[in-house]
Design a protein around this motif. Structure first.
Motif, mmCIF file in Angstrom:
data_model
loop_
_atom_site.group_PDB
_atom_site.id
_atom_site.type_symbol
_atom_site.label_atom_id
_atom_site.label_comp_id
_atom_site.label_asym_id
_atom_site.label_seq_id
_atom_site.Cartn_x
_atom_site.Cartn_y
_atom_site.Cartn_z
ATOM 1 N N VAL A 1 0.835 -1.201 0.000
ATOM 2 C CA VAL A 1 0.000 0.000 0.000
ATOM 3 C C VAL A 1 0.871 1.252 0.000
ATOM 4 O O VAL A 1 0.655 2.188 -0.786
ATOM 5 C CB VAL A 1 -0.951 0.010 1.213
ATOM 6 N N ILE A 2 1.865 1.294 0.880
ATOM 7 C CA ILE A 2 2.728 2.477 0.973
ATOM 8 C C ILE A 2 3.434 2.720 -0.353
ATOM 9 O O ILE A 2 3.531 3.864 -0.830
ATOM 10 C CB ILE A 2 3.744 2.319 2.117
ATOM 11 N N ARG A 3 3.916 1.661 -0.973
ATOM 12 C CA ARG A 3 4.624 1.805 -2.242
ATOM 13 C C ARG A 3 3.703 2.236 -3.374
ATOM 14 O O ARG A 3 4.173 2.771 -4.386
ATOM 15 C CB ARG A 3 5.326 0.496 -2.595
ATOM 16 N N ALA A 4 2.395 2.024 -3.211
ATOM 17 C CA ALA A 4 1.435 2.399 -4.254
ATOM 18 C C ALA A 4 0.853 3.796 -4.044
ATOM 19 O O ALA A 4 0.050 4.249 -4.868
ATOM 20 C CB ALA A 4 0.307 1.372 -4.315
ATOM 21 N N LEU A 5 1.233 4.489 -2.951
ATOM 22 C CA LEU A 5 0.695 5.822 -2.701
ATOM 23 C C LEU A 5 1.161 6.798 -3.778
ATOM 24 O O LEU A 5 2.339 6.844 -4.131
ATOM 25 C CB LEU A 5 1.147 6.331 -1.330
ATOM 26 N N GLN A 6 0.227 7.586 -4.285
ATOM 27 C CA GLN A 6 0.562 8.597 -5.281
ATOM 28 C C GLN A 6 1.204 9.807 -4.611
ATOM 29 O O GLN A 6 0.909 10.118 -3.457
ATOM 30 C CB GLN A 6 -0.702 9.020 -6.033
ATOM 31 N N PRO A 7 2.067 10.523 -5.315
ATOM 32 C CA PRO A 7 2.611 11.770 -4.757
ATOM 33 C C PRO A 7 1.482 12.757 -4.477
ATOM 34 O O PRO A 7 0.465 12.777 -5.164
ATOM 35 C CB PRO A 7 3.528 12.283 -5.873
ATOM 36 N N VAL A 8 1.652 13.572 -3.450
ATOM 37 C CA VAL A 8 0.660 14.570 -3.078
ATOM 38 C C VAL A 8 1.075 15.923 -3.657
ATOM 39 O O VAL A 8 2.182 16.401 -3.401
ATOM 40 C CB VAL A 8 0.511 14.656 -1.544
ATOM 41 N N GLU A 9 0.176 16.527 -4.423
ATOM 42 C CA GLU A 9 0.435 17.837 -5.006
ATOM 43 C C GLU A 9 0.146 18.939 -3.978
ATOM 44 O O GLU A 9 -0.610 18.722 -3.025
ATOM 45 C CB GLU A 9 -0.429 18.038 -6.245
ATOM 46 N N PRO A 10 0.739 20.147 -4.169
ATOM 47 C CA PRO A 10 0.532 21.228 -3.189
ATOM 48 C C PRO A 10 -0.927 21.556 -2.916
ATOM 49 O O PRO A 10 -1.288 21.857 -1.769
ATOM 50 C CB PRO A 10 1.269 22.414 -3.829
ATOM 51 N N HIS A 11 -1.792 21.478 -3.946
ATOM 52 C CA HIS A 11 -3.202 21.822 -3.734
ATOM 53 C C HIS A 11 -3.967 20.717 -3.009
ATOM 54 O O HIS A 11 -5.139 20.898 -2.675
ATOM 55 C CB HIS A 11 -3.886 22.124 -5.074
ATOM 56 N N GLN A 12 -3.307 19.589 -2.747
ATOM 57 C CA GLN A 12 -3.970 18.474 -2.079
ATOM 58 C C GLN A 12 -3.621 18.390 -0.597
ATOM 59 O O GLN A 12 -3.957 17.404 0.062
ATOM 60 C CB GLN A 12 -3.584 17.157 -2.757
ATOM 61 N N ILE A 13 -2.992 19.420 -0.057
ATOM 62 C CA ILE A 13 -2.608 19.395 1.345
ATOM 63 C C ILE A 13 -2.831 20.763 1.966
ATOM 64 O O ILE A 13 -2.614 21.796 1.323
ATOM 65 C CB ILE A 13 -1.136 18.948 1.508
ATOM 66 N N VAL A 14 -3.303 20.750 3.213
ATOM 67 C CA VAL A 14 -3.534 21.972 3.974
ATOM 68 C C VAL A 14 -2.859 21.821 5.330
ATOM 69 O O VAL A 14 -3.040 20.806 6.007
ATOM 70 C CB VAL A 14 -5.040 22.252 4.165
#
Length: 482
Positions: free
Chosen positions: A267-280
């Motif tokens: 699961v961890i290896r399949a996590l997509q990168p998080v873009e700046p607009h996807q984090i607060v």
């Protein structure tokens, strides 16, 4: 129902940092409760080890006070004296040679040897080296390591290499107390023990999943530590990551340590990168009579986050297109930890005039009031036609299971698993490194952009931007309730 307690093998458990806050609040009272429950054999012993110049009697007095303050309802004086008789103490120098020969002479052959590192991470390497060089541990000994497991990928690799130079991976127990919670383990039972849920546990039926860990407390007396960490390192990289893995992983071939951890790693290896607009990111502001985060941290220019919310995806066949929304923060409106699996709408409703959206939601409550409920749609009682209403099928453990619901505290359960040699609920070294490999670019990104956390009111649900994170997808956060 009567809870079944299975005694563990006789052990010698050494608690490095045995006079510290964690030992006093959690470890020692928890061991006393396991003793009261009959899980500790009469020959098992607990050995405190720290810098303080105490003898056995002085240490027993300290533990007696800790149990009186944090030990729960079990205050039977006869049993307490019996438990205290099994305690010993060795003054020890973690970075020198003082006390190690005394500790070696105190250890017994033919029993389980376990060593709990309830100390600062900077001492892990020194303790591991001295346990090995002074022939205290032995080839079958087990060490328990508290988080943080490094500060970044480089630190995690260095820590893993240090521990691996003295102990095999099968001997290392990286403890995350969230995995010892009754409801977290029940999550696996629900998923893999019921034909009702597993066929629906995929992108065909699940709209999205929310994971919330909310706290009402601030950083308080640990501000200097927290300001070097923040919510992302302190909570997301470990606690929330572990909950995400359990909710998203494929069924293991068997309920066995490496089989479970192999699936979590995928699961961890399949996590997509998080873009700046996807984090607060957020910081709690000052309130009437209450300090701001910066005041608590004693850093008036701090950009460290006390709140973080993010949207992420998993690149595999099961979860393609399903968003996972994670949030955690301090000084929020209620103390609450919940995983909510929100199922998709019906493709067609046969009920005329029913314009409300009805969704099945499986809610797993980790704290407080541990339990599970499933929101279903039924006919509203009474005359007047077919009016639909959503109601929960509630299984609060304390109500449903009676005495069985009086489960061990997370630390109690995990320490007993160490004695049993069961690593299922402990993190493996490659799992820790994979989590940091995903987390590091997110932190490096906001540091490079010089992002400033959004201020939020104490007692709220977090920054307004966190609401928009999910609102712009046409979804809503579930209310934070204690």
């Amino acid at each position: 129902m009567v809870s079944r307690v299975i005694p563990v093998d006789t052990f010698d458990l050494v608690i490095f940092g045995g006079t510290g806050d964690l030992a006093r609040r959690k470890i020692l009272p928890g061991l006393f409760r396991r003793f009261i429950a009959g899980q500790m054999t009469g020959e098992s012993r607990v050995i405190g080890a720290a810098r303080s110049e105490l003898d056995d009697a002085g240490y027993r007095d300290l533990v007696c006070e800790a149990i009186a303050e944090f030990g729960g309802a079990e205050k039977d004086s006869g049993r307490l004296e019996e438990f205290l008789a099994r305690l010993h103490y060795v003054p020890i120098d973690a970075t020198g040679e003082g006390g190690w020969s005394d500790l070696r002479d105190l250890m017994r052959d033919g029993v389980v040897r376990a060593f709990y590192f309830s100390v600062a991470p900077s001492l892990f390497g020194a303790l591991a080296e001295r346990l090995h060089s002074n022939d205290v541990a032995g080839p079958d000994a087990r060490i328990v390591v508290e988080k943080p497991f490094g500060r970044d990928l480089g630190g995690a690799r260095e820590l893993n290499a240090t521990l691996a130079s003295h102990f095999d991976e099968r001997q290392i127990y990286r403890i995350d107390h969230y995995l010892g919670k009754e409801t977290v383990q029940n999550l696996m039972a629900i998923r893999f023990g019921n034909v009702l849920f597993e066929p629906l546990w995929n992108s065909h039926y699940v709209d999205h999943i929310q994971i919330t860990v909310a706290e009402t407390v601030g950083v308080g007396g640990r501000g200097s530590y927290y300001d070097k960490s923040g919510a992302m390192r302190d909570m997301v990289q470990n606690h929330l990551m572990q909950l995400l893995c359990l909710i998203a992983m494929e069924p293991p071939s068997q309920f066995e340590a490496d089989a479970v951890r192999d699936e979590k790693l995928k699961v961890i290896r399949a996590l997509q990168p998080v873009e700046p607009h996807q984090i607060v990111r957020g910081q709690y502001d000052a309130a009437a009579g209450a300090a701001s985060y910066r005041e608590d941290a004693e850093n008036p220019r701090s950009f460290t986050e006390s709140f973080v919310a993010l949207k992420l995806g998993i690149s595999n066949l099961r979860w393609a297109g399903v968003p996972f929304y994670l949030r955690t923060g301090k000084k929020l409106k209620a103390r609450s930890s919940e995983i909510a699996v929100v199922f998709k709408d019906l493709p067609h409703s046969m009920f005329e005039g029913d314009e409300k959206r009805h969704r099945n939601i499986l809610s797993i409550r980790l704290q407080p009031n541990e339990g599970i409920d499933l929101q279903v749609t039924i006919k509203e009682p009474g005359p007047g036609g077919m009016r639909l209403v959503d109601v929960p099928l509630d299984m609060t453990f304390a109500d449903a299971l009676g005495d069985e619901a009086e489960a061990p505290d997370a630390y109690e359960r995990l320490i007993m698993d160490v004695i049993r040699g069961n690593q299922t609920l402990f993190m493996r070294g490659d799992e820790v490194e994979a989590a940091w490999r995903w987390t590091d670019p997110i932190i490096e990104g906001w540091e490079a952009r010089s992002d400033v956390p959004k201020l939020y009111e104490q007692g709220s649900s977090g920054p307004e931007d966190a609401q928009m994170l999910i609102h712009r997808d046409g979804r809503r956060w579930r209310d934070i309730r204690g």
